[in-house]
Each structure stands twice: as structure tokens, then as C-alpha cells.
Scaffold this active site. Structure first.
Site, PDB file in Angstrom:
ATOM      1  N   TRP A 149       0.827  -1.213   0.000  1.00  0.00           N
ATOM      2  CA  TRP A 149       0.000   0.000   0.000  1.00  0.00           C
ATOM      3  C   TRP A 149       0.852   1.250   0.000  1.00  0.00           C
ATOM      4  O   TRP A 149       0.499   2.253  -0.646  1.00  0.00           O
ATOM      5  CB  TRP A 149      -0.969  -0.033   1.175  1.00  0.00           C
ATOM      6  CG  TRP A 149      -1.864  -1.232   1.097  1.00  0.00           C
ATOM      7  CD1 TRP A 149      -1.855  -2.336   1.900  1.00  0.00           C
ATOM      8  CD2 TRP A 149      -2.865  -1.497   0.093  1.00  0.00           C
ATOM      9  NE1 TRP A 149      -2.794  -3.245   1.479  1.00  0.00           N
ATOM     10  CE2 TRP A 149      -3.422  -2.762   0.378  1.00  0.00           C
ATOM     11  CE3 TRP A 149      -3.336  -0.780  -1.007  1.00  0.00           C
ATOM     12  CZ2 TRP A 149      -4.433  -3.330  -0.395  1.00  0.00           C
ATOM     13  CZ3 TRP A 149      -4.348  -1.330  -1.790  1.00  0.00           C
ATOM     14  CH2 TRP A 149      -4.874  -2.591  -1.474  1.00  0.00           C
ATOM     15  N   ASP A 203      -1.244   6.689   6.674  1.00  0.00           N
ATOM     16  CA  ASP A 203      -2.325   5.803   6.236  1.00  0.00           C
ATOM     17  C   ASP A 203      -2.529   4.793   7.356  1.00  0.00           C
ATOM     18  O   ASP A 203      -1.715   3.909   7.563  1.00  0.00           O
ATOM     19  CB  ASP A 203      -1.929   5.105   4.933  1.00  0.00           C
ATOM     20  CG  ASP A 203      -2.961   4.072   4.466  1.00  0.00           C
ATOM     21  OD1 ASP A 203      -3.983   3.883   5.160  1.00  0.00           O
ATOM     22  OD2 ASP A 203      -2.735   3.449   3.418  1.00  0.00           O
ATOM     23  N   LYS A 246     -11.898  -1.955   8.101  1.00  0.00           N
ATOM     24  CA  LYS A 246     -11.133  -2.849   8.972  1.00  0.00           C
ATOM     25  C   LYS A 246     -11.624  -2.744  10.422  1.00  0.00           C
ATOM     26  O   LYS A 246     -12.045  -3.716  11.015  1.00  0.00           O
ATOM     27  CB  LYS A 246      -9.638  -2.506   8.932  1.00  0.00           C
ATOM     28  CG  LYS A 246      -9.071  -2.222   7.559  1.00  0.00           C
ATOM     29  CD  LYS A 246      -8.888  -3.441   6.701  1.00  0.00           C
ATOM     30  CE  LYS A 246      -8.096  -3.086   5.450  1.00  0.00           C
ATOM     31  NZ  LYS A 246      -7.855  -4.229   4.577  1.00  0.00           N
TER      32      LYS A 246
END
Length: 364
Positions: free
Chosen positions: A106, A175, A199
Site C-alpha cells: 500500500w 495511512d 477494517k
């Protein structure tokens, strides 16, 4: 009529488990939301009924994460992946540099998008070890005049997590899609934090951005309206129709977190769950091997291999038969992964740890 519903042992990496209490409450309110005669999905986003939901979610997040007064809380769409572009579009001018700390897939994707807008560079990388660790703070190399420094706090694919965030003299951007709300965080270290909800915060479709107000003021002006943080900050994230049901669910997840004791209790539970699985790995005499180095281990994503390719296939097959969902590792890494986000109960982790022990006893 109350029905006993069998719940899966849900170890999916995302979208992931939601608290059963939250699902049950949403079910109760689904058709008639608090006497309105409508589902929350049917309410006007300009109505007082929805506005109360929206603002309560913001207030709960502010309370749980101890967000200072000089920060805006935004509810956006497009996932963390849109933030990969939106951040450099707002804060990275063509002649500027920005440091990206590469710790997995990511962060690589965020780095790639930034190249379209300015001059990003690798401030640190652990790619040479297949992203098995988080860089030491003294490994970071960044410039004092950088537009910002970007990191990914938890790496779902590789199972690594920052245990301490750097204190830097440039804007720090994080992030936190896969570990937000899992432990206390000093928000004041960051100029901007972003996280997809799916999540730990709620269902997919909502992206939370926590951004310092004076950082917004420094943003580029000549970009599309919907891609400006100021657009959403100035309109309480109601410039256009937000994902109202997702925000409602996010608010209920936050209420659940408060009801069990807040962020301190959430962190305690997460450590206990992770310890169950890491202890099995560490005590297996090499039958199981963790991907992450011990001081970088994630409390959200436990990644490991089983000794021998055929045995690993058997492990995954039998885990599926026993009702453990989502334990196959990401296709880019292989192996096994148990994602144990906030809403995954201790009992599920205990059951999986017992399964791992029994599998080794039979096949070791």
C-alpha cells in the site's frame, strides 16, 4: 423472534468483522430508524435526524482518539486508494519533494500516485527483506523542506506495524486504514491521518480523514472541487450526499468501542488476541514461521507459513472445513494470515490457536 445465528470465525483482511451488537442494533433500526418511519438510508442527508447521526460519529471519534481542537474530521468516499492521489494533489507542488517510507504494497501504491504530481522519493524502505520489518527511526532520511513525510502504520499483507511513530519537523501523513482505533495514537504528531473504514471502523464505503486545519490552508487551490479537503471541511463533509448508512454504522461501531471501555480496553484486547497466535508460532519449533520480525509484528494481521508447501495447503483446507474464514495469505506473499481486527472476538482467536496446535500435533 430471536434466532440463534451461527457466526463464522471471520479472519478476513477487509471488509472484515463487525461487532455483533452493532449488527443487531442496525437490524432493529433498519426499517424504522428512531421513529422516523424510514431507514437511515432513506433519510435526507440535510435532515436533522441524519445530521445528529453524522455529528455524533464525529464527536465519538474525537473522544476515542483524543483528537485536538485544531483538527477537522472528514467523512469521504473513494477509499484510502483515492487518498493516494488526493494527498499529493493538494499538498505536493510540481517543484516539491515528499518522502515516502516504503513498508509494503500500500505504501508502494501511494508512492506511485505521488509521482504524478511532484517529486516523491524513498525516505526509507524495507523491501530488500520482503517487508518483514518496520524501519528503525534512525534509518529515515528526509529533507527539512519536504512537503510532507508519508507512512503506512500497519501493513496487512506482510503483517508488520509501527510501534513508535517518528517525531519530525515536516508534516507527517499516516495511512492508518488497518489499525486505526486499535490502540492509542498521538494524533498531534500528524498533519493528516486517513483510513478506510472497513477494517476497524465500519463497513466499506467510508474513508475517515483527520487533518490539521492549518495544513488544509496550505493546500493547492487549482484542483477539482470534490478533490479539495477544504470543500469537505467547509461543509461538514456534506457538500454532496455522503455514504449515510456507512457513517451511521461507523458511529455505532464507535459507540460499541466506548461501551467496552474505550481505546485502552480495545488495545488490551488486541494484544491478548495477538499473543494467542504468536505464542503458538513461537512455540512450534519451526512448524510455523512468522513473516514479520518480532519487534515489527502487527496486532491486526498475523502472517505465517506452515512447514512444507503440501502441508500448508492441507492446513488451509482443514481450516476452511472448521469454519475459519479468510486465513489464506495474500496472493503476492502466500502462506497464511489471520486478520484479527477490533471486532474479531477473543473466542475466535482462541479457537484458531487450538486448531493450529492440534494441526501440528497430528502433522508435525
Amino acid at each position: 423472534m430471536n434466532l440463534q445465528v451461527k457466526r463464522a470465525y471471520n479472519f478476513n483482511a477487509g471488509p472484515s468483522a463487525l461487532p455483533l451488537e452493532v449488527l443487531e442494533k442496525a437490524q432493529q433500526e433498519f426499517i424504522d430508524f428512531r421513529g422516523t418511519g424510514m431507514s437511515v438510508m432513506e433519510l435526507s442527508h440535510r435532515s436533522s435526524d441524519y445530521e445528529a447521526v453524522h455529528n455524533q460519529a464525529k464527536d465519538s471519534l474525537k473522544e476515542l482518539l483524543s483528537i485536538p481542537e485544531d483538527y477537522e474530521i472528514l467523512f469521504l468516499q473513494g477509499g484510502a486508494s483515492l487518498q493516494f492521489s488526493m494527498i499529493p494533489m493538494n499538498f505536493l507542488k510540481p517543484e516539491q519533494k515528499a518522502g515516502y517510507i516504503l513498508t509494503g504494497s500500500w505504501s508502494e501504491k501511494a508512492f506511485k500516485e505521488a509521482k504524478l504530481f511532484g517529486n516523491p522519493y524513498e525516505a526509507a524502505s524495507t523491501k530488500e527483506g520482503n517487508y518483514s520489518r518496520i524501519p528503525q527511526l534512525d534509518e529515515l532520511n528526509y529533507n527539512a523542506d519536504d512537503a510532507y513525510l508519508h507512512l503506512t502504520s500497519n501493513n496487512t499483507i506482510f503483517g508488520t506495524e509501527w510501534k513508535e511513530f517518528p517525531s519530525v519537523d515536516v508534516p507527517l501523513i499516516g495511512d492508518m486504514s488497518s489499525d486505526i482505533l486499535s490502540k492509542p495514537v498521538d494524533v498531534s504528531k500528524f498533519s493528516l491521518i486517513y483510513a478506510g473504514a472497513q477494517k476497524n471502523l465500519g463497513p466499506s464505503g467510508v474513508t475517515v480523514v483527520i487533518v490539521r486545519k492549518d495544513f488544509i490552508e496550505k493546500a493547492n487551490k487549482n484542483i477539482p472541487t470534490m478533490l479539495k479537503y477544504s470543500t469537505h471541511a467547509d461543509n461538514n463533509s456534506l457538500y454532496n450526499t455522503p455514504p449515510t448508512f456507512g457513517i451511521y454504522m461507523l458511529g455505532e461501531v464507535l459507540n460499541w468501542a466506548k461501551s467496552i471501555g474505550g481505546i485502552t480496553e480495545v488495545a488490551k484486547r488486541n494484544e491478548e488476541k495477538a499473543k494467542l497466535l504468536y505464542d503458538v508460532i513461537d512455540e512450534s519449533n519451526g512448524f510455523y514461521t512468522g513473516h514479520a520480525e518480532k519487534d515489527s509484528r502487527s496486532f491486526m494481521n498475523v502472517t505465517f507459513r506452515v512447514k512444507g508447501e503440501e502441508l500448508e495447503k492441507k492446513f488451509l483446507a482443514e481450516a476452511g472445513q472448521e469454519g475459519f474464514v479468510g486465513v489464506k495469505g495474500h496472493r503476492s506473499v502466500g502462506g497464511c494470515r489471520a486478520s484479527i481486527y477490533n471486532a474479531v472476538p477473543y473466542e475466535a482467536c482462541k479457537a484458531f490457536s487450538e486448531f493450529m496446535k492440534q494441526f501440528q500435533k497430528v502433522n508435525g
